[in-house]
Design a protein around this motif. Structure first.
Motif, PDB file in Angstrom:
ATOM      1  N   VAL A 108      67.382 -21.388 120.439  1.00 26.63           N
ATOM      2  CA  VAL A 108      67.180 -20.064 119.836  1.00 26.63           C
ATOM      3  C   VAL A 108      67.623 -20.077 118.370  1.00 26.63           C
ATOM      4  N   HIS A 109      68.758 -20.688 118.101  1.00 28.46           N
ATOM      5  CA  HIS A 109      69.254 -20.769 116.715  1.00 28.46           C
ATOM      6  C   HIS A 109      68.264 -21.521 115.828  1.00 28.46           C
ATOM      7  N   THR A 154      65.220 -19.361 115.106  1.00 25.26           N
ATOM      8  CA  THR A 154      65.542 -18.330 114.113  1.00 25.26           C
ATOM      9  C   THR A 154      65.624 -18.926 112.712  1.00 25.26           C
ATOM     10  N   ARG A 179      62.043 -14.676 115.266  1.00 22.35           N
ATOM     11  CA  ARG A 179      62.828 -13.452 115.393  1.00 22.35           C
ATOM     12  C   ARG A 179      64.189 -13.731 116.030  1.00 22.35           C
ATOM     13  N   ALA A 180      65.208 -13.021 115.536  1.00 28.58           N
ATOM     14  CA  ALA A 180      66.589 -13.315 115.907  1.00 28.58           C
ATOM     15  C   ALA A 180      66.913 -12.954 117.354  1.00 28.58           C
ATOM     16  N   ASP A 181      66.178 -12.025 117.971  1.00 29.15           N
ATOM     17  CA  ASP A 181      66.497 -11.587 119.330  1.00 29.15           C
ATOM     18  C   ASP A 181      65.692 -12.335 120.397  1.00 29.15           C
ATOM     19  N   ALA A 182      65.079 -13.436 120.025  1.00 29.72           N
ATOM     20  CA  ALA A 182      64.224 -14.181 120.962  1.00 29.72           C
ATOM     21  C   ALA A 182      65.048 -14.883 122.036  1.00 29.72           C
ATOM     22  N   THR A 183      64.451 -15.055 123.201  1.00 32.68           N
ATOM     23  CA  THR A 183      65.005 -15.898 124.259  1.00 32.68           C
ATOM     24  C   THR A 183      64.216 -17.205 124.272  1.00 32.68           C
ATOM     25  N   ASN A 190      60.777 -16.547 125.353  1.00 30.08           N
ATOM     26  CA  ASN A 190      59.978 -16.000 124.258  1.00 30.08           C
ATOM     27  C   ASN A 190      59.468 -17.112 123.345  1.00 30.08           C
TER      28      ASN A 190
END
Length: 306
Positions: free
Chosen positions: A195-196, A199, A204-208, A211
Motif C-alpha cells: 500500500v505504501h 501511494t 490513493r492513500a486509502d487503498a487496500t 483495491n
C-alpha cells in the motif's frame, strides 16, 4: 455425522487480520467452517473469540461441543516450549507475553497443539495438496513466512524457526531499526508495504491491497509499478531459498501469494535471477491450506491416541 456420539477435531488458522476455523470428522470431511476478522485486541480476547467460534461450529455441525476431541491452532511465530508464549508474532498482540497453549486449553477445555501457521499450510499441502516430498510453502499476506518439507518431512530447525524468511536481508537495509521487529523482507513486501509503495507512485492513500489489484486490472500505472517492484523482491527471496534448499516446487499461498497477477511477475523476475529456477505454483488449497493442515495434524494425533 450428527448426534451425541459423533467425534470431531478442531482446526484453527489464526492470522493478524483473519480467523479461519473448521471442524472435521474422523474421515477428514469438513463438518462446518467459519471465517471472521481477528479480534484486534489480541491476547485473551482472541482466545475467547476462538472459543465462541468452536461453539458456533459445533452447533452448525449438529454435534455437542464435548464431541470435539482435540484441536490444533496455527498462528504466526514460534511457540516457546518453556513459557507457552509465541515469539516473532507481532501481528497478534499479547501472544508474546502469555502462555497461549495453557490459556487455549483452559478456555476451550480441549487438548490443544499450537503450531506455526505456515508449517501447517505445508502440512495441508502434504495431506490434501500437491504431496511432493521436497517443496517450500511461501505464505504472503499481512506478513510473509515459509514452511519447508524435505524428503517428506517438515523441517523445523533448532529453535522451531526454520522458514522465518521475513528476516531475510532483502528489499531494504537489514540494519535499519524500522525493519527489526517485522523483518527486512516483510517490511518490504508485506501488505502495508505494498500500500505504501502504491501511494508513493501516486495511488490513493486509502487503498487496500485488494483495491490495488483491482486498479492493476484497470490498467493503473501506480498499481503496475507497486506490484512489479513487490514481485521483483519476492523473486529474490525465492532465488535465495531455492539456492539453499533446491525444492522441487515453490508453492505460494495467502491473500497476496495466491494472486495470479503477482506470481506471474515473480516467475518472470525469477528467470532473470538464476539459470534453473524452480517452478512457482499457487496452492490448489487457496487460503484454506493452513486450516486444512491443522485438521490433518489433529486427525493424525487423534489416530495416535486410539
Amino acid at each position: 455425522m450428527t448426534g451425541p456420539k459423533a467425534e470431531a477435531v478442531f482446526g484453527i488458522d489464526l492470522g493478524g487480520t483473519k480467523l479461519h476455523t473448521a471442524l472435521a470428522d474422523r474421515d477428514g470431511a469438513i463438518l462446518a467452517e467459519r471465517v471472521e476478522p481477528t479480534d484486534r485486541r489480541g491476547g485473551l480476547d482472541v482466545i475467547a473469540q476462538i472459543d465462541a467460534a468452536l461453539k458456533h461450529l459445533a452447533e452448525e455441525a449438529g454435534i455437542a461441543p464435548q464431541s470435539v476431541r482435540l484441536g490444533v491452532m496455527g498462528c504466526p511465530g514460534v511457540l516457546q516450549p518453556q513459557t507457552g508464549s509465541v515469539a516473532v508474532a507481532p501481528n497478534i498482540p499479547g501472544f508474546d507475553r502469555m502462555d497461549v497453549l495453557r490459556e487455549l486449553e483452559a478456555c476451550l477445555r480441549l487438548p490443544m497443539t499450537v503450531e506455526n501457521d505456515v508449517n501447517l499450510a505445508a502440512e495441508g499441502e502434504l495431506w490434501r495438496g500437491r504431496r511432493s516430498a521436497n517443496f517450500v510453502f511461501v505464505a504472503h499476506g499481512t506478513g510473509i513466512g515459509m514452511g519447508i518439507v524435505a524428503n517428506g518431512a517438515l523441517v523445523r530447525g533448532h529453535k522451531g524457526a526454520a522458514g522465518e524468511i521475513a528476516y531475510l536481508p532483502l528489499g531494504g537495509d537489514p540494519f535499519d531499526p524500522k525493519g527489526f521487529r517485522l523483518g527486512t523482507l516483510e517490511t518490504a513486501i508485506g501488505s502495508a508495504a505494498i500500500v505504501h509503495r502504491f501511494t508513493a507512485h501516486g495511488g490513493r492513500a486509502d487503498a487496500t491491497v485488494r483495491n490495488i489489484f483491482d486498479a492493476l486490472r484497470d490498467g493503473d500505472a501506480a498499481a503496475d509499478l507497486a506490484l512489479d517492484e513487490t514481485a521483483a523482491i519476492l523473486a529474490q527471496a525465492v532465488a535465495a531459498v531455492a539456492s539453499v534448499l533446491d525444492p522441487e516446487v515453490v508453492i505460494t499461498g495467502g491473500s497476496i501469494g495466491a494472486r495470479r497477477e503477482l506470481i506471474a511477475r515473480v516467475r518472470v523476475h525469477l528467470a532473470r535471477c538464476m539459470p534453473m529456477p524452480p517452478p512457482v505454483e499457487i496452492s490448489a488449497l487457496g487460503d484454506r491450506a493452513a486450516v486444512v493442515g491443522a485438521l490433518g495434524v489433529a486427525l493424525r494425533r487423534l489416530g495416535e491416541q486410539a
